[in-house]
Design an enzyme around this catalytic site. Structure first.
Site, PDB file in Angstrom:
ATOM      1  N   HIS A   1      -1.237  -5.720   6.130  1.00 33.57           N
ATOM      2  CA  HIS A   1      -1.841  -5.401   4.814  1.00 33.57           C
ATOM      3  C   HIS A   1      -0.959  -5.895   3.756  1.00 33.57           C
ATOM      4  CE1 HIS A   1      -5.004  -3.915   7.040  1.00 33.57           C
ATOM      5  NE2 HIS A   1      -4.286  -3.474   8.085  1.00 33.57           N
TER       6      HIS A   1
ATOM      7  N   GLU B   1      -8.294  -9.769   1.546  1.00 36.16           N
ATOM      8  CA  GLU B   1      -7.926  -8.972   0.494  1.00 36.16           C
ATOM      9  C   GLU B   1      -6.604  -9.538  -0.185  1.00 36.16           C
ATOM     10  OE1 GLU B   1      -9.522  -4.610   1.940  1.00 36.16           O
ATOM     11  OE2 GLU B   1      -7.691  -5.354   3.187  1.00 36.16           O
TER      12      GLU B   1
ATOM     13  N   HIS C   1      -9.054  -2.953  12.396  1.00 39.62           N
ATOM     14  CA  HIS C   1      -8.534  -2.110  11.566  1.00 39.62           C
ATOM     15  C   HIS C   1      -9.272  -0.945  11.078  1.00 39.62           C
ATOM     16  CE1 HIS C   1      -6.183  -0.966   7.870  1.00 39.62           C
ATOM     17  NE2 HIS C   1      -7.010  -1.533   6.922  1.00 39.62           N
TER      18      HIS C   1
ATOM     19  N   TRP D   1       0.723  -1.230  -0.052  1.00 38.96           N
ATOM     20  CA  TRP D   1       0.056   0.028   0.025  1.00 38.96           C
ATOM     21  C   TRP D   1       0.796   1.264   0.081  1.00 38.96           C
ATOM     22  CZ3 TRP D   1      -5.275  -0.081  -0.416  1.00 38.96           C
ATOM     23  CH2 TRP D   1      -5.740   1.408  -0.287  1.00 38.96           C
TER      24      TRP D   1
ATOM     25  N   HIS E   1      -4.002 -10.972   2.759  1.00 34.81           N
ATOM     26  CA  HIS E   1      -4.110 -10.629   4.094  1.00 34.81           C
ATOM     27  C   HIS E   1      -5.715 -10.447   4.516  1.00 34.81           C
ATOM     28  CE1 HIS E   1      -4.675  -6.670   2.718  1.00 34.81           C
ATOM     29  NE2 HIS E   1      -5.241  -6.299   3.715  1.00 34.81           N
TER      30      HIS E   1
ATOM     31  N   ASP F   1      -8.230  -8.431   7.304  1.00 38.23           N
ATOM     32  CA  ASP F   1      -8.412  -7.274   7.917  1.00 38.23           C
ATOM     33  C   ASP F   1      -9.236  -7.774   9.311  1.00 38.23           C
ATOM     34  OD1 ASP F   1      -7.480  -5.755   6.018  1.00 38.23           O
ATOM     35  OD2 ASP F   1      -9.162  -4.646   5.487  1.00 38.23           O
TER      36      ASP F   1
HETATM   37  N1  LIG Z   1      -7.537  -0.188   3.224  1.00 39.83           N
HETATM   38  C1  LIG Z   1      -6.189  -1.170   3.297  1.00 39.83           C
HETATM   39  C2  LIG Z   1      -5.196  -0.558   3.833  1.00 39.83           C
HETATM   40  C3  LIG Z   1      -5.218   0.768   4.181  1.00 39.83           C
HETATM   41  O1  LIG Z   1      -6.165   1.564   4.396  1.00 39.83           O
HETATM   42  C4  LIG Z   1      -3.969   1.182   4.490  1.00 39.83           C
HETATM   43  C5  LIG Z   1      -2.868   0.312   4.689  1.00 39.83           C
HETATM   44  C6  LIG Z   1      -1.530   0.828   5.161  1.00 39.83           C
HETATM   45  C7  LIG Z   1      -1.231   2.056   5.482  1.00 39.83           C
HETATM   46  C8  LIG Z   1      -2.140   3.015   5.266  1.00 39.83           C
HETATM   47  C9  LIG Z   1      -3.571   2.499   4.799  1.00 39.83           C
HETATM   48  N2  LIG Z   1      -4.291   3.396   4.607  1.00 39.83           N
HETATM   49  C10 LIG Z   1      -3.976   4.759   4.815  1.00 39.83           C
HETATM   50  O2  LIG Z   1      -4.647   5.510   4.520  1.00 39.83           O
HETATM   51  C11 LIG Z   1      -6.625  -2.340   3.746  1.00 39.83           C
HETATM   52  O3  LIG Z   1      -7.846  -2.687   4.104  1.00 39.83           O
HETATM   53  O4  LIG Z   1      -5.831  -3.287   3.515  1.00 39.83           O
HETATM   54 ZN   LIG Z   2      -9.171  -3.615   4.114  1.00 36.65          ZN
HETATM   55 ZN   LIG Z   3      -6.153  -4.820   4.525  1.00 35.23          ZN
END
Ligand SMILES: N[C@@H](CC(=O)c1ccccc1NC=O)C(=O)O
Ligand SMILES: [Zn+2]
Ligand SMILES: [Zn+2]
Length: 215
Positions: free
Chosen positions: A52, A175, A62, A22, A56, A58
């Site tokens: 993540h 995810e 999270h 990410w 993976h 959640d």
């Molecule tokens: N939504 C993504 C991950 C995510 O939002 C995220 C992952 C790592 C660092 C920052 C993230 N989001 C920040 O705005 C997920 O759930 O995997």
């Molecule tokens: Zn997610």
């Molecule tokens: Zn995630």
């Protein structure tokens, strides 16, 4: 990686060094610890990973501060009957899709949105889930949705509406699957997140077995 027995299918992403994460998340690395070539009695490694990374789960924590951490999610939620569905191309998977699916649905839906088996760069333009789809799937008895996209919400979302639909309905999120080449249909899902009990999520190994293999 070695082949699995016939009818088994590994749907996890392999994690080479610098597997794309990410944006803004620290890079995924396995750095050398001990090395036999340098006189150590074994080879070891040190993993540096986001929770993540790649395939993976959640944990609800999270996306909800009062919601369960991973250790409070029963493992069996990730094991059992599932349906693999190929989704139409687009920005969102919409509730319309559910009209094309069998009734009753199994408790787990896995969505192939067209992501390739390997990510050379992070796929910023992926298919996310319309929250209305998430609520409608919950009403049809679905308890977990997996996707080959890196997130159920679009990359730039600040409100995480689809994640919150999962929170509202008590459904779980998986995810970053690798569903490339998997035929639509019924399977048995075995998804084993790392047991990071205090965490907001964890990388997982996930495989599909023929339908009907678990009680
Ligand atoms: N939504 C993504 C991950 C995510 O939002 C995220 C992952 C790592 C660092 C920052 C993230 N989001 C920040 O705005 C997920 O759930 O995997
Ligand atoms: Zn997610
Ligand atoms: Zn995630």
């Amino acid at each position: 990686m070695p082949d699995l027995p016939a009818g088994f299918r590994d749907i996890s992403r392999s994690l080479p060094d610098f597997h794309p994460n990410w944006p803004g998340d620290p890079p995924f690395t396995v750095t050398p610890g001990a090395r036999m070539a340098q006189g150590d009695s074994v080879n070891t490694g040190v993993i540096h990973t986001s929770t993540h990374t790649g395939t993976h789960v959640d944990a609800p924590w999270h996306y909800g501060d009062d919601a369960p951490k991973l250790g409070q999610v029963p493992l069996e939620r990730y094991l059992g009957e599932c349906l693999v569905v190929h989704t139409p191309p687009g920005e969102f998977v919409t509730a319309e899709l559910l009209g094309h699916l069998p009734d009753p649905l199994p408790p787990r839906l896995l969505l192939y949105t067209g992501q390739p088996a390997h990510w050379l760069t992070f796929p910023e333009d992926f298919t996310a889930l319309d929250p209305a789809f998430v609520y409608a799937a919950a009403r049809r008895g679905v308890r977990l949705i997996g996707t080959d996209s890196p997130s159920v919400d679009p990359l730039t979302s600040k409100t995480l509406d689809a994640h919150h639909a999962f929170l509202d309905t008590g459904m779980l999120i998986l995810e970053g699957l690798n569903l490339s080449g998997v035929e639509p249909g019924e399977y048995t899902l075995i998804c084993l997140p790392l047991p990071l009990t205090e965490a907001d999520g964890a990388p997982a190994r996930a495989v599909l077995l023929p339908a009907g293999l678990l009680p």
